[in-house]
Design an enzyme around this catalytic site. Structure first.
Site, mmCIF file in Angstrom:
data_model
loop_
_atom_site.group_PDB
_atom_site.id
_atom_site.type_symbol
_atom_site.label_atom_id
_atom_site.label_comp_id
_atom_site.label_asym_id
_atom_site.label_seq_id
_atom_site.Cartn_x
_atom_site.Cartn_y
_atom_site.Cartn_z
ATOM 1 C CE1 TYR A 50 -3.859 -2.155 0.534
ATOM 2 C CE2 TYR A 50 -2.462 -3.421 2.005
ATOM 3 C CZ TYR A 50 -3.550 -3.303 1.256
ATOM 4 O OH TYR A 50 -4.386 -4.550 1.014
ATOM 5 C CG ASP A 103 30.166 -12.230 -31.186
ATOM 6 O OD1 ASP A 103 29.721 -12.572 -32.386
ATOM 7 O OD2 ASP A 103 30.995 -11.666 -30.872
ATOM 8 C CG HIS A 104 25.394 -18.010 -31.477
ATOM 9 N ND1 HIS A 104 24.931 -18.676 -32.169
ATOM 10 C CD2 HIS A 104 24.976 -16.535 -31.542
ATOM 11 C CE1 HIS A 104 24.100 -17.878 -32.763
ATOM 12 N NE2 HIS A 104 23.822 -16.631 -32.384
ATOM 13 C CG HIS A 113 20.607 -9.075 -31.018
ATOM 14 N ND1 HIS A 113 20.524 -10.484 -30.606
ATOM 15 C CD2 HIS A 113 21.456 -9.161 -32.184
ATOM 16 C CE1 HIS A 113 20.931 -11.134 -31.768
ATOM 17 N NE2 HIS A 113 21.479 -10.470 -32.554
ATOM 18 C CG HIS A 171 28.521 -10.940 -34.756
ATOM 19 N ND1 HIS A 171 28.318 -12.207 -34.234
ATOM 20 C CD2 HIS A 171 28.098 -10.884 -36.332
ATOM 21 C CE1 HIS A 171 27.382 -12.663 -35.231
ATOM 22 N NE2 HIS A 171 27.622 -12.140 -36.205
#
Length: 135
Positions: A21, A124-125, A88, A97
């Site tokens: 509250y 980038d993985h 991303h 990348h």
């Protein structure tokens, strides 16, 4: 509720409301999500076989200007203890990348100026934890 949940080893709680509250809770973490795709020049100059739907993004310069202005404002007004920006594309990476120069020049200065605690990205993985020696 959190303390009781831990003590009783409760897995989850379903709340039906009326728990807080007046002033509510003190939020200590803010997430800021940034559309990083329009920053990348190659998507506009060398799209290869990719087809992009740029509705709502063009004219690009105006879109990016408004995005950066809104980000600066929301970061500046945030009172959170932790500020986390999510996008991303990589700002810096040792992965495939690598460095996204457009984000280094346009986004990174805003993150630094507003004491953002960290930036989380995909693209980038690989899993990396990069620390800036200036922060």
């Amino acid at each position: 509720m959190g303390i009781v949940g831990e003590k009783l080893d409760i897995d989850f709680v379903i709340s039906t409301g009326d728990n807080f509250y007046d002033d509510g809770l003190t939020e200590f973490l803010d997430f800021f999500f940034v559309d990083t795709t329009p920053f990348v020049d190659d998507y506009f100059t060398h799209p290869k076989d990719h087809k992009y739907d740029w509705r709502g993004v063009l004219p690009r310069k105006n879109y990016l200007s408004k995005l950066l202005k809104n980000l600066k404002s929301t970061l500046r007004h945030s009172t959170a203890m932790w500020k986390i920006v999510v996008g991303h594309h990589t700002i810096k990476s040792v992965g495939h990348h690598g460095i996204t120069q457009e984000l280094v020049s346009q986004l990174l200065p805003i993150l630094e100026a507003n004491n953002v605690d960290f930036y989380v990205n995909g693209h980038d993985h690989c899993l990396e934890h990069i620390i800036d020696t200036k922060s």
